[in-house]
Write a protein that holds these residues in place. Sequence first.
Motif, PDB file in Angstrom:
ATOM      1  N   PRO A  68      20.466  -5.614   5.228  1.00  9.20           N
ATOM      2  CA  PRO A  68      21.234  -6.484   6.036  1.00  9.20           C
ATOM      3  C   PRO A  68      20.340  -7.569   6.594  1.00  9.20           C
ATOM      4  CG  PRO A  68      21.925  -4.108   6.567  1.00  9.20           C
ATOM      5  CD  PRO A  68      20.727  -4.211   5.477  1.00  9.20           C
ATOM      6  N   ARG A  69      19.023  -7.135   6.915  1.00  8.96           N
ATOM      7  CA  ARG A  69      18.156  -8.136   7.540  1.00  8.96           C
ATOM      8  C   ARG A  69      17.176  -8.822   6.332  1.00  8.96           C
ATOM      9  NH1 ARG A  69      16.334  -6.206  12.888  1.00  8.96           N
ATOM     10  NH2 ARG A  69      14.067  -5.781  12.035  1.00  8.96           N
ATOM     11  N   ARG A  70      17.556  -8.489   5.040  1.00  7.71           N
ATOM     12  CA  ARG A  70      16.890  -9.457   3.835  1.00  7.71           C
ATOM     13  C   ARG A  70      15.370  -8.746   3.634  1.00  7.71           C
ATOM     14  NH1 ARG A  70      19.611 -12.483   6.990  1.00  7.71           N
ATOM     15  NH2 ARG A  70      17.887 -13.661   8.363  1.00  7.71           N
ATOM     16  N   ASN A  71      15.266  -7.596   3.951  1.00  8.19           N
ATOM     17  CA  ASN A  71      14.118  -6.979   3.501  1.00  8.19           C
ATOM     18  C   ASN A  71      14.768  -6.118   2.053  1.00  8.19           C
ATOM     19  OD1 ASN A  71      12.503  -7.367   5.622  1.00  8.19           O
ATOM     20  ND2 ASN A  71      13.656  -6.144   6.890  1.00  8.19           N
ATOM     21  N   LYS A  72      13.642  -5.638   1.332  1.00  8.51           N
ATOM     22  CA  LYS A  72      14.145  -4.532   0.175  1.00  8.51           C
ATOM     23  C   LYS A  72      14.372  -3.139   0.549  1.00  8.51           C
ATOM     24  CE  LYS A  72      14.413  -7.793  -3.132  1.00  8.51           C
ATOM     25  NZ  LYS A  72      15.455  -7.965  -3.890  1.00  8.51           N
ATOM     26  N   GLU A 119      17.709  -0.609  18.597  1.00  7.44           N
ATOM     27  CA  GLU A 119      17.646  -1.707  19.491  1.00  7.44           C
ATOM     28  C   GLU A 119      17.547  -3.215  18.843  1.00  7.44           C
ATOM     29  OE1 GLU A 119      17.006  -1.474  22.700  1.00  7.44           O
ATOM     30  OE2 GLU A 119      17.362   0.831  22.588  1.00  7.44           O
ATOM     31  N   GLY A 120      18.605  -4.052  19.575  1.00 13.49           N
ATOM     32  CA  GLY A 120      18.471  -5.478  19.029  1.00 13.49           C
ATOM     33  C   GLY A 120      19.392  -5.664  17.985  1.00 13.49           C
ATOM     34  N   ARG A 121      20.403  -4.848  17.782  1.00 16.00           N
ATOM     35  CA  ARG A 121      21.325  -4.843  16.552  1.00 16.00           C
ATOM     36  C   ARG A 121      22.154  -6.359  17.089  1.00 16.00           C
ATOM     37  NH1 ARG A 121      23.320   1.260  15.340  1.00 16.00           N
ATOM     38  NH2 ARG A 121      21.668   1.602  13.967  1.00 16.00           N
ATOM     39  N   SER A 122      22.416  -7.120  15.946  1.00 12.44           N
ATOM     40  CA  SER A 122      23.137  -8.052  16.243  1.00 12.44           C
ATOM     41  C   SER A 122      23.921  -8.649  14.840  1.00 12.44           C
ATOM     42  CB  SER A 122      22.575  -9.301  16.338  1.00 12.44           C
ATOM     43  OG  SER A 122      23.055 -10.669  16.667  1.00 12.44           O
ATOM     44  N   PRO A 123      25.247  -8.956  15.094  1.00 11.76           N
ATOM     45  CA  PRO A 123      26.158  -9.262  13.845  1.00 11.76           C
ATOM     46  C   PRO A 123      25.711 -10.828  13.363  1.00 11.76           C
ATOM     47  CG  PRO A 123      27.478  -9.739  15.631  1.00 11.76           C
ATOM     48  CD  PRO A 123      26.354  -8.982  16.095  1.00 11.76           C
ATOM     49  N   TRP A 124      24.852 -11.630  14.167  1.00  6.03           N
ATOM     50  CA  TRP A 124      24.571 -12.945  13.894  1.00  6.03           C
ATOM     51  C   TRP A 124      23.861 -13.152  12.422  1.00  6.03           C
ATOM     52  CZ3 TRP A 124      27.902 -16.189  16.068  1.00  6.03           C
ATOM     53  CH2 TRP A 124      28.650 -15.967  17.193  1.00  6.03           C
ATOM     54  N   ASP A 125      22.819 -12.224  12.257  1.00  3.65           N
ATOM     55  CA  ASP A 125      21.809 -12.625  11.448  1.00  3.65           C
ATOM     56  C   ASP A 125      21.808 -11.643  10.363  1.00  3.65           C
ATOM     57  OD1 ASP A 125      19.994 -14.314  10.520  1.00  3.65           O
ATOM     58  OD2 ASP A 125      18.409 -13.236  11.261  1.00  3.65           O
ATOM     59  N   VAL A 126      22.960 -10.739   9.845  1.00  9.14           N
ATOM     60  CA  VAL A 126      22.713  -9.659   9.084  1.00  9.14           C
ATOM     61  C   VAL A 126      23.797 -10.018   7.885  1.00  9.14           C
ATOM     62  CG1 VAL A 126      21.951  -7.709  10.216  1.00  9.14           C
ATOM     63  CG2 VAL A 126      24.480  -8.360  10.416  1.00  9.14           C
ATOM     64  N   THR A 127      23.345  -9.581   6.554  1.00  8.23           N
ATOM     65  CA  THR A 127      24.213 -10.039   5.454  1.00  8.23           C
ATOM     66  C   THR A 127      24.624  -8.903   4.590  1.00  8.23           C
ATOM     67  OG1 THR A 127      24.049 -11.543   3.572  1.00  8.23           O
ATOM     68  CG2 THR A 127      21.955 -10.440   4.116  1.00  8.23           C
ATOM     69  N   GLY A 145      34.227  -2.524 -13.982  1.00  7.44           N
ATOM     70  CA  GLY A 145      34.949  -2.499 -12.563  1.00  7.44           C
ATOM     71  C   GLY A 145      34.235  -2.012 -11.687  1.00  7.44           C
ATOM     72  N   ALA A 146      34.693  -1.937 -10.235  1.00 11.67           N
ATOM     73  CA  ALA A 146      33.687  -1.223  -9.279  1.00 11.67           C
ATOM     74  C   ALA A 146      34.927  -0.686  -8.151  1.00 11.67           C
ATOM     75  CB  ALA A 146      32.902  -2.119  -8.439  1.00 11.67           C
ATOM     76  N   ILE A 147      34.546   0.577  -7.561  1.00  9.41           N
ATOM     77  CA  ILE A 147      35.298   1.130  -6.228  1.00  9.41           C
ATOM     78  C   ILE A 147      34.212   0.877  -5.255  1.00  9.41           C
ATOM     79  CG2 ILE A 147      36.732   2.934  -5.513  1.00  9.41           C
ATOM     80  CD1 ILE A 147      36.902   3.952  -8.421  1.00  9.41           C
ATOM     81  N   ILE A 148      34.714   0.161  -4.255  1.00 11.63           N
ATOM     82  CA  ILE A 148      33.604   0.057  -3.399  1.00 11.63           C
ATOM     83  C   ILE A 148      34.181   0.939  -2.045  1.00 11.63           C
ATOM     84  CG2 ILE A 148      32.289  -1.719  -1.797  1.00 11.63           C
ATOM     85  CD1 ILE A 148      32.508  -3.830  -3.957  1.00 11.63           C
ATOM     86  N   GLY A 149      33.369   1.457  -1.368  1.00 11.37           N
ATOM     87  CA  GLY A 149      33.681   2.325  -0.333  1.00 11.37           C
ATOM     88  C   GLY A 149      33.265   1.369   0.999  1.00 11.37           C
ATOM     89  N   LEU A 150      34.050   0.894   1.732  1.00  3.30           N
ATOM     90  CA  LEU A 150      33.664   0.252   2.802  1.00  3.30           C
ATOM     91  C   LEU A 150      33.851   0.881   4.091  1.00  3.30           C
ATOM     92  CD1 LEU A 150      36.214  -2.941   2.095  1.00  3.30           C
ATOM     93  CD2 LEU A 150      33.935  -2.605   1.597  1.00  3.30           C
ATOM     94  N   GLY A 151      32.494   1.122   4.639  1.00  7.86           N
ATOM     95  CA  GLY A 151      32.287   1.968   5.950  1.00  7.86           C
ATOM     96  C   GLY A 151      30.711   1.918   6.313  1.00  7.86           C
ATOM     97  N   GLY A 152      30.644   2.177   7.650  1.00 11.01           N
ATOM     98  CA  GLY A 152      29.170   2.246   7.979  1.00 11.01           C
ATOM     99  C   GLY A 152      28.585   0.904   7.921  1.00 11.01           C
ATOM    100  N   SER A 153      29.317  -0.153   7.778  1.00  7.46           N
ATOM    101  CA  SER A 153      28.376  -1.627   7.673  1.00  7.46           C
ATOM    102  C   SER A 153      27.829  -2.160   8.952  1.00  7.46           C
ATOM    103  CB  SER A 153      29.419  -2.691   7.079  1.00  7.46           C
ATOM    104  OG  SER A 153      30.327  -3.104   8.377  1.00  7.46           O
ATOM    105  N   ALA A 154      26.805  -2.875   8.885  1.00  5.01           N
ATOM    106  CA  ALA A 154      25.913  -3.608   9.677  1.00  5.01           C
ATOM    107  C   ALA A 154      26.495  -4.697  10.287  1.00  5.01           C
ATOM    108  CB  ALA A 154      24.497  -3.555   9.427  1.00  5.01           C
ATOM    109  N   THR A 155      27.250  -5.366   9.198  1.00  2.59           N
ATOM    110  CA  THR A 155      27.758  -6.829   9.088  1.00  2.59           C
ATOM    111  C   THR A 155      29.231  -7.188   9.638  1.00  2.59           C
ATOM    112  OG1 THR A 155      28.453  -6.374   6.913  1.00  2.59           O
ATOM    113  CG2 THR A 155      26.041  -7.082   7.231  1.00  2.59           C
ATOM    114  N   HIS A 156      28.946  -8.429   9.793  1.00  7.19           N
ATOM    115  CA  HIS A 156      30.320  -9.190   9.947  1.00  7.19           C
ATOM    116  C   HIS A 156      30.125 -10.515   9.444  1.00  7.19           C
ATOM    117  CE1 HIS A 156      34.166 -10.067  12.154  1.00  7.19           C
ATOM    118  NE2 HIS A 156      33.744 -11.414  12.026  1.00  7.19           N
ATOM    119  N   ASP A 157      30.157 -10.491   8.025  1.00  2.00           N
ATOM    120  CA  ASP A 157      29.923 -11.955   7.463  1.00  2.00           C
ATOM    121  C   ASP A 157      31.176 -12.128   6.318  1.00  2.00           C
ATOM    122  OD1 ASP A 157      29.278 -10.135   5.299  1.00  2.00           O
ATOM    123  OD2 ASP A 157      27.377 -11.341   4.625  1.00  2.00           O
ATOM    124  N   LEU A 158      32.220 -11.534   6.445  1.00  2.00           N
ATOM    125  CA  LEU A 158      33.118 -11.672   5.593  1.00  2.00           C
ATOM    126  C   LEU A 158      32.920 -11.323   4.063  1.00  2.00           C
ATOM    127  CD1 LEU A 158      34.966 -14.847   7.012  1.00  2.00           C
ATOM    128  CD2 LEU A 158      35.113 -12.348   7.818  1.00  2.00           C
TER     129      LEU A 158
END
Length: 392
Positions: A68-72, A119-127, A145-158
Amino acid sequence: MRILVAFDKFKDALSAREACQIAASEVGRHRPDWQIETAPLADGGDGFSDTLTGVLDGEFHTAKVMDPRRNKVEARFGLVPVQNIPLAARKLLNWSSEIEKVAIIEMAESSGIALTPIEGRSPWDVTTAGLGELVKVAQKKGAHGAIIGLGGSATHDLALGALWKLGYRFHDKNGNEIDEAPVPRIWPQISKISLPRCELPSSFEMRLACDVDNPLLGSRGGAAIFGPQKGLTEDRFQELESETERLANLLVATAGAHAALPDDEGAGAAGGAAFGLKAGLGGRILSGYNLVKAWIGLDEKFSQADWVITGEGLFDESSLHGKGPGTLSLEAIDKGKRLSVMAGSIGRIPECPIPQSSISQISPPNLPLPQALKLTEQNLRRAIGKKFALSD
Protein backbone atom coordinates in the motif's frame (compact mmCIF):
# COMPACT_ATOMS: atom_id res chain seq x y z
CA MET A 1 -21.18 -39.90 15.48
CA ARG A 2 -20.50 -37.65 12.46
CA ILE A 3 -18.45 -34.54 13.21
CA LEU A 4 -18.01 -31.43 11.07
CA VAL A 5 -14.91 -29.39 11.90
CA ALA A 6 -15.25 -25.96 10.26
CA PHE A 7 -12.96 -23.26 11.60
CA ASP A 8 -12.13 -19.86 10.19
CA LYS A 9 -8.60 -18.52 10.74
CA PHE A 10 -7.07 -17.63 14.08
CA LYS A 11 -5.57 -14.38 12.82
CA ASP A 12 -1.77 -14.16 13.11
CA ALA A 13 -1.66 -17.71 14.48
CA LEU A 14 -3.38 -20.43 12.39
CA SER A 15 -4.95 -20.51 8.95
CA ALA A 16 -8.45 -21.96 8.65
CA ARG A 17 -7.00 -25.12 7.08
CA GLU A 18 -4.44 -25.52 9.86
CA ALA A 19 -7.05 -25.05 12.59
CA CYS A 20 -9.33 -27.64 10.98
CA GLN A 21 -6.49 -30.15 10.59
CA ILE A 22 -5.38 -29.73 14.20
CA ALA A 23 -8.89 -30.04 15.60
CA ALA A 24 -9.79 -33.01 13.41
CA SER A 25 -6.64 -34.91 14.39
CA GLU A 26 -7.28 -34.24 18.07
CA VAL A 27 -10.93 -35.34 17.90
CA GLY A 28 -9.84 -38.45 16.01
CA ARG A 29 -7.24 -39.25 18.65
CA HIS A 30 -9.87 -39.26 21.40
CA ARG A 31 -12.76 -40.67 19.34
CA PRO A 32 -11.24 -42.94 16.67
CA ASP A 33 -14.60 -44.49 15.81
CA TRP A 34 -16.22 -41.16 14.88
CA GLN A 35 -16.50 -39.96 11.28
CA ILE A 36 -14.86 -36.55 10.88
CA GLU A 37 -15.22 -34.09 7.98
CA THR A 38 -13.34 -30.79 7.67
CA ALA A 39 -14.46 -27.59 5.95
CA PRO A 40 -12.11 -24.58 6.31
CA LEU A 41 -14.12 -21.35 6.31
CA ALA A 42 -13.35 -17.98 4.72
CA ASP A 43 -15.12 -15.01 3.17
CA GLY A 44 -13.34 -12.48 0.99
CA GLY A 45 -10.75 -11.53 3.58
CA ASP A 46 -7.65 -13.06 5.15
CA GLY A 47 -7.34 -16.76 4.38
CA PHE A 48 -9.49 -16.64 1.25
CA SER A 49 -6.74 -17.69 -1.17
CA ASP A 50 -5.24 -20.25 1.20
CA THR A 51 -8.60 -21.93 1.74
CA LEU A 52 -9.85 -22.01 -1.85
CA THR A 53 -6.51 -23.01 -3.34
CA GLY A 54 -5.60 -25.46 -0.59
CA VAL A 55 -8.78 -27.53 -0.53
CA LEU A 56 -8.40 -28.24 -4.26
CA ASP A 57 -4.65 -28.92 -4.01
CA GLY A 58 -4.02 -26.00 -6.34
CA GLU A 59 -0.68 -24.37 -7.09
CA PHE A 60 0.62 -21.59 -4.86
CA HIS A 61 2.79 -18.86 -6.38
CA THR A 62 4.43 -15.74 -5.00
CA ALA A 63 5.40 -12.44 -6.60
CA LYS A 64 7.11 -9.28 -5.39
CA VAL A 65 4.65 -6.43 -5.86
CA MET A 66 3.93 -2.97 -4.52
CA ASP A 67 2.45 -2.78 -1.03
CA PRO A 68 0.00 0.00 0.00
CA ARG A 69 2.85 2.43 0.73
CA ARG A 70 4.71 1.55 -2.50
CA ASN A 71 7.37 -0.63 -0.90
CA LYS A 72 7.94 -4.17 -2.15
CA VAL A 73 6.13 -7.10 -0.54
CA GLU A 74 6.04 -10.80 -1.43
CA ALA A 75 2.42 -11.69 -2.09
CA ARG A 76 0.97 -15.17 -2.57
CA PHE A 77 -1.81 -16.27 -4.88
CA GLY A 78 -3.23 -19.59 -6.07
CA LEU A 79 -3.99 -21.20 -9.41
CA VAL A 80 -6.63 -23.92 -9.82
CA PRO A 81 -8.06 -25.68 -12.89
CA VAL A 82 -11.69 -24.72 -13.36
CA GLN A 83 -12.61 -28.37 -13.93
CA ASN A 84 -11.56 -29.10 -10.33
CA ILE A 85 -13.95 -26.51 -8.88
CA PRO A 86 -17.17 -28.11 -7.57
CA LEU A 87 -20.15 -27.63 -9.84
CA ALA A 88 -22.12 -25.61 -7.27
CA ALA A 89 -19.28 -23.08 -7.05
CA ARG A 90 -18.90 -22.94 -10.83
CA LYS A 91 -22.58 -22.08 -11.10
CA LEU A 92 -22.11 -19.16 -8.71
CA LEU A 93 -19.07 -17.94 -10.65
CA ASN A 94 -21.02 -18.19 -13.90
CA TRP A 95 -18.08 -17.76 -16.28
CA SER A 96 -19.24 -16.56 -19.68
CA SER A 97 -16.31 -17.97 -21.64
CA GLU A 98 -14.24 -21.13 -21.69
CA ILE A 99 -11.86 -20.60 -18.78
CA GLU A 100 -9.41 -23.41 -18.03
CA LYS A 101 -7.44 -22.03 -15.09
CA VAL A 102 -8.35 -19.36 -12.55
CA ALA A 103 -6.27 -17.31 -10.12
CA ILE A 104 -7.34 -17.04 -6.47
CA ILE A 105 -6.13 -13.64 -5.28
CA GLU A 106 -6.50 -12.15 -1.84
CA MET A 107 -6.43 -8.35 -1.93
CA ALA A 108 -4.95 -8.21 1.58
CA GLU A 109 -1.79 -9.95 0.34
CA SER A 110 -0.75 -6.85 -1.61
CA SER A 111 -2.97 -4.03 -0.34
CA GLY A 112 -3.91 -5.09 3.18
CA ILE A 113 -4.20 -2.92 6.23
CA ALA A 114 -1.92 -5.35 8.09
CA LEU A 115 0.87 -4.14 5.78
CA THR A 116 0.63 -0.61 7.18
CA PRO A 117 1.74 0.56 10.64
CA ILE A 118 -1.03 1.20 13.14
CA GLU A 119 0.35 4.65 13.97
CA GLY A 120 -0.20 7.17 11.21
CA ARG A 121 -2.58 5.16 9.04
CA SER A 122 -4.22 7.29 6.37
CA PRO A 123 -6.29 6.55 3.26
CA TRP A 124 -4.77 9.50 1.39
CA ASP A 125 -1.48 7.98 0.31
CA VAL A 126 -2.04 4.23 -0.03
CA THR A 127 -2.59 2.33 -3.27
CA THR A 128 -3.92 -0.92 -4.76
CA ALA A 129 -1.20 -0.90 -7.42
CA GLY A 130 0.16 -4.17 -6.06
CA LEU A 131 -3.18 -5.85 -6.67
CA GLY A 132 -2.96 -4.93 -10.34
CA GLU A 133 0.60 -6.25 -10.50
CA LEU A 134 -0.52 -9.52 -8.91
CA VAL A 135 -3.31 -9.94 -11.47
CA LYS A 136 -0.77 -9.42 -14.28
CA VAL A 137 1.60 -12.02 -12.83
CA ALA A 138 -1.25 -14.51 -12.43
CA GLN A 139 -2.32 -13.99 -16.05
CA LYS A 140 1.25 -14.59 -17.24
CA LYS A 141 1.33 -17.78 -15.15
CA GLY A 142 -1.62 -19.09 -17.14
CA ALA A 143 -4.75 -17.74 -15.44
CA HIS A 144 -7.67 -17.02 -17.76
CA GLY A 145 -9.66 -15.34 -15.00
CA ALA A 146 -9.40 -14.30 -11.37
CA ILE A 147 -11.44 -14.57 -8.20
CA ILE A 148 -10.42 -11.67 -5.96
CA GLY A 149 -11.20 -11.72 -2.26
CA LEU A 150 -11.95 -8.16 -1.17
CA GLY A 151 -11.26 -7.76 2.51
CA GLY A 152 -8.77 -6.36 4.98
CA SER A 153 -7.76 -3.52 2.69
CA ALA A 154 -5.72 -0.48 3.69
CA THR A 155 -6.94 1.59 0.77
CA HIS A 156 -9.68 3.90 -0.43
CA ASP A 157 -8.54 4.43 -4.01
CA LEU A 158 -11.42 2.75 -5.91
CA ALA A 159 -8.82 0.23 -7.16
CA LEU A 160 -7.49 3.01 -9.41
CA GLY A 161 -3.99 1.86 -8.48
CA ALA A 162 -4.78 -1.62 -9.78
CA LEU A 163 -6.32 -0.16 -12.93
CA TRP A 164 -3.21 2.01 -13.42
CA LYS A 165 -1.03 -1.10 -13.43
CA LEU A 166 -3.43 -2.76 -15.86
CA GLY A 167 -3.34 -0.01 -18.48
CA TYR A 168 -5.49 2.89 -17.31
CA ARG A 169 -3.87 6.33 -17.49
CA PHE A 170 -4.55 9.49 -15.50
CA HIS A 171 -4.10 13.04 -16.84
CA ASP A 172 -3.99 16.53 -15.40
CA LYS A 173 -5.95 19.54 -16.69
CA ASN A 174 -3.34 20.14 -19.39
CA GLY A 175 -3.60 16.59 -20.68
CA ASN A 176 -0.24 15.54 -19.24
CA GLU A 177 -0.03 11.99 -17.94
CA ILE A 178 0.42 11.69 -14.19
CA ASP A 179 3.16 9.13 -13.76
CA GLU A 180 2.54 7.96 -10.20
CA ALA A 181 0.02 5.85 -8.37
CA PRO A 182 -3.40 7.62 -8.38
CA VAL A 183 -3.84 7.78 -4.61
CA PRO A 184 -6.46 10.12 -3.11
CA ARG A 185 -3.76 12.65 -2.21
CA ILE A 186 -3.30 13.48 -5.92
CA TRP A 187 -6.91 13.07 -7.02
CA PRO A 188 -7.46 16.87 -7.27
CA GLN A 189 -4.81 16.87 -10.04
CA ILE A 190 -6.68 14.29 -12.12
CA SER A 191 -8.97 15.74 -14.80
CA LYS A 192 -9.18 12.83 -17.21
CA ILE A 193 -8.88 9.02 -17.21
CA SER A 194 -8.04 7.07 -20.37
CA LEU A 195 -7.38 3.47 -21.36
CA PRO A 196 -4.81 3.38 -24.19
CA ARG A 197 -4.20 -0.38 -23.85
CA CYS A 198 -5.42 -2.94 -21.34
CA GLU A 199 -2.76 -5.29 -20.02
CA LEU A 200 -5.29 -8.14 -19.83
CA PRO A 201 -6.83 -10.04 -22.75
CA SER A 202 -10.46 -9.18 -23.40
CA SER A 203 -11.48 -12.74 -22.48
CA PHE A 204 -10.05 -12.41 -18.94
CA GLU A 205 -12.92 -12.50 -16.43
CA MET A 206 -12.96 -11.29 -12.85
CA ARG A 207 -15.16 -12.21 -9.88
CA LEU A 208 -15.12 -10.08 -6.73
CA ALA A 209 -15.83 -11.95 -3.50
CA CYS A 210 -16.97 -9.92 -0.51
CA ASP A 211 -19.61 -9.97 2.20
CA VAL A 212 -20.56 -6.34 2.66
CA ASP A 213 -23.45 -4.65 0.90
CA ASN A 214 -22.36 -1.03 1.29
CA PRO A 215 -22.69 1.30 -1.70
CA LEU A 216 -19.80 3.52 -2.71
CA LEU A 217 -21.17 6.82 -1.39
CA GLY A 218 -23.35 8.20 1.39
CA SER A 219 -23.84 7.44 5.06
CA ARG A 220 -23.35 3.72 4.43
CA GLY A 221 -20.65 4.21 1.81
CA GLY A 222 -17.07 3.06 1.77
CA ALA A 223 -15.58 6.23 3.24
CA ALA A 224 -18.24 6.66 5.94
CA ILE A 225 -18.15 3.08 7.21
CA PHE A 226 -14.63 1.86 6.55
CA GLY A 227 -12.67 5.10 6.28
CA PRO A 228 -12.14 5.66 10.03
CA GLN A 229 -10.41 2.31 10.54
CA LYS A 230 -8.02 3.31 7.73
CA GLY A 231 -7.17 6.60 9.35
CA LEU A 232 -9.77 8.92 7.82
CA THR A 233 -10.50 11.80 10.20
CA GLU A 234 -13.95 13.31 10.51
CA ASP A 235 -12.82 16.76 9.41
CA ARG A 236 -11.65 15.39 6.04
CA PHE A 237 -14.52 13.01 5.35
CA GLN A 238 -16.42 15.37 3.04
CA GLU A 239 -13.25 16.13 1.08
CA LEU A 240 -12.68 12.43 0.40
CA GLU A 241 -16.36 11.78 -0.28
CA SER A 242 -16.55 14.56 -2.89
CA GLU A 243 -13.39 13.44 -4.66
CA THR A 244 -14.58 9.82 -4.55
CA GLU A 245 -17.76 10.83 -6.35
CA ARG A 246 -15.86 12.89 -8.93
CA LEU A 247 -13.31 10.15 -9.70
CA ALA A 248 -16.06 7.55 -9.85
CA ASN A 249 -17.88 9.62 -12.46
CA LEU A 250 -14.66 9.99 -14.48
CA LEU A 251 -14.10 6.24 -14.43
CA VAL A 252 -17.70 5.48 -15.37
CA ALA A 253 -17.41 7.85 -18.35
CA THR A 254 -14.09 6.35 -19.48
CA ALA A 255 -15.15 2.72 -19.14
CA GLY A 256 -18.68 3.22 -20.46
CA ALA A 257 -20.10 1.72 -17.27
CA HIS A 258 -23.62 2.26 -15.95
CA ALA A 259 -24.00 5.63 -14.24
CA ALA A 260 -25.80 4.10 -11.26
CA LEU A 261 -23.02 1.60 -10.57
CA PRO A 262 -21.81 3.49 -7.42
CA ASP A 263 -25.19 2.67 -5.85
CA ASP A 264 -24.79 -1.08 -6.34
CA GLU A 265 -24.71 -3.28 -3.24
CA GLY A 266 -21.10 -3.96 -2.35
CA ALA A 267 -19.67 -1.17 -4.51
CA GLY A 268 -18.09 0.38 -1.40
CA ALA A 269 -16.25 -2.80 -0.42
CA ALA A 270 -12.49 -2.54 0.15
CA GLY A 271 -12.34 1.23 -0.23
CA GLY A 272 -14.39 1.18 -3.42
CA ALA A 273 -12.23 -1.51 -5.03
CA ALA A 274 -15.38 -3.46 -5.85
CA PHE A 275 -16.71 -0.43 -7.73
CA GLY A 276 -13.45 0.24 -9.58
CA LEU A 277 -12.87 -3.36 -10.66
CA LYS A 278 -16.50 -3.70 -11.72
CA ALA A 279 -16.55 -0.42 -13.65
CA GLY A 280 -13.06 -0.65 -15.11
CA LEU A 281 -12.69 -4.37 -15.80
CA GLY A 282 -16.22 -5.77 -15.79
CA GLY A 283 -15.78 -7.67 -12.52
CA ARG A 284 -18.86 -9.23 -10.94
CA ILE A 285 -19.54 -9.03 -7.21
CA LEU A 286 -20.62 -12.17 -5.36
CA SER A 287 -20.86 -13.35 -1.76
CA GLY A 288 -17.54 -14.65 -0.50
CA TYR A 289 -19.17 -16.82 2.16
CA ASN A 290 -21.62 -18.39 -0.28
CA LEU A 291 -18.81 -19.06 -2.73
CA VAL A 292 -16.68 -20.74 -0.05
CA LYS A 293 -19.68 -22.80 1.11
CA ALA A 294 -20.20 -24.13 -2.39
CA TRP A 295 -16.45 -24.55 -2.99
CA ILE A 296 -15.90 -26.76 0.07
CA GLY A 297 -19.24 -28.59 -0.11
CA LEU A 298 -20.31 -27.22 3.25
CA ASP A 299 -24.05 -27.76 2.84
CA GLU A 300 -23.73 -31.50 2.29
CA LYS A 301 -21.18 -31.93 5.08
CA PHE A 302 -23.38 -29.88 7.41
CA SER A 303 -26.54 -31.85 6.65
CA GLN A 304 -24.78 -35.13 7.52
CA ALA A 305 -23.16 -33.89 10.73
CA ASP A 306 -24.42 -34.66 14.23
CA TRP A 307 -21.96 -32.29 15.88
CA VAL A 308 -20.48 -29.05 14.52
CA ILE A 309 -17.17 -27.67 15.80
CA THR A 310 -16.36 -24.16 14.66
CA GLY A 311 -14.65 -20.99 15.76
CA GLU A 312 -12.05 -18.33 14.95
CA GLY A 313 -9.54 -16.04 16.63
CA LEU A 314 -12.14 -13.68 18.10
CA PHE A 315 -15.78 -14.68 18.40
CA ASP A 316 -18.00 -11.70 19.18
CA GLU A 317 -21.18 -9.95 18.10
CA SER A 318 -19.84 -9.33 14.60
CA SER A 319 -19.43 -13.10 14.16
CA LEU A 320 -23.21 -13.41 14.16
CA HIS A 321 -23.66 -10.89 11.34
CA GLY A 322 -22.49 -12.72 8.24
CA LYS A 323 -19.19 -14.31 9.31
CA GLY A 324 -18.77 -18.01 8.68
CA PRO A 325 -18.44 -19.39 12.23
CA GLY A 326 -21.38 -17.33 13.51
CA THR A 327 -23.62 -18.18 10.58
CA LEU A 328 -22.76 -21.86 10.86
CA SER A 329 -23.40 -21.79 14.62
CA LEU A 330 -26.86 -20.30 14.15
CA GLU A 331 -27.66 -22.89 11.48
CA ALA A 332 -26.54 -25.68 13.80
CA ILE A 333 -28.81 -24.42 16.58
CA ASP A 334 -31.70 -24.07 14.14
CA LYS A 335 -31.26 -27.67 12.97
CA GLY A 336 -30.88 -29.05 16.49
CA LYS A 337 -27.27 -30.18 16.07
CA ARG A 338 -24.75 -30.31 18.87
CA LEU A 339 -22.42 -27.33 18.70
CA SER A 340 -19.01 -26.38 20.04
CA VAL A 341 -17.63 -22.91 19.35
CA MET A 342 -13.94 -22.54 20.21
CA ALA A 343 -12.22 -19.19 19.87
CA GLY A 344 -8.96 -17.60 20.91
CA SER A 345 -11.01 -15.05 22.80
CA ILE A 346 -14.70 -14.34 23.32
CA GLY A 347 -15.91 -10.78 22.87
CA ARG A 348 -19.12 -9.05 23.84
CA ILE A 349 -22.28 -10.73 22.48
CA PRO A 350 -25.44 -9.06 23.85
CA GLU A 351 -28.42 -11.42 24.01
CA CYS A 352 -26.35 -14.24 22.56
CA PRO A 353 -28.59 -16.87 20.89
CA ILE A 354 -25.91 -19.53 21.37
CA PRO A 355 -25.93 -21.35 24.74
CA GLN A 356 -22.95 -20.35 26.86
CA SER A 357 -22.19 -24.04 27.40
CA SER A 358 -21.47 -24.30 23.66
CA ILE A 359 -18.88 -21.50 23.60
CA SER A 360 -15.39 -21.78 25.01
CA GLN A 361 -12.31 -19.60 25.01
CA ILE A 362 -9.18 -21.64 24.36
CA SER A 363 -6.69 -19.07 25.70
CA PRO A 364 -6.27 -18.76 29.47
CA PRO A 365 -7.72 -15.52 30.91
CA ASN A 366 -5.31 -12.58 31.17
CA LEU A 367 -2.69 -14.25 28.94
CA PRO A 368 -1.01 -11.45 26.94
CA LEU A 369 -1.94 -11.55 23.26
CA PRO A 370 1.62 -12.18 21.92
CA GLN A 371 1.90 -15.25 24.14
CA ALA A 372 -1.63 -16.41 23.32
CA LEU A 373 -0.85 -16.27 19.60
CA LYS A 374 2.27 -18.40 20.04
CA LEU A 375 0.33 -20.97 22.05
CA THR A 376 -2.77 -21.13 19.80
CA GLU A 377 -2.11 -24.63 18.48
CA GLN A 378 -1.33 -25.97 21.94
CA ASN A 379 -4.41 -24.29 23.42
CA LEU A 380 -6.68 -25.57 20.64
CA ARG A 381 -5.44 -29.13 21.11
CA ARG A 382 -5.96 -28.87 24.85
CA ALA A 383 -9.49 -27.47 24.47
CA ILE A 384 -10.47 -30.19 21.99
CA GLY A 385 -8.99 -32.87 24.23
CA LYS A 386 -10.80 -31.57 27.28
CA LYS A 387 -14.09 -31.44 25.43
CA PHE A 388 -14.01 -34.79 23.67
CA ALA A 389 -12.07 -36.92 26.10
CA LEU A 390 -14.80 -36.27 28.70
CA SER A 391 -17.92 -35.87 26.52
CA ASP A 392 -20.53 -38.53 25.98
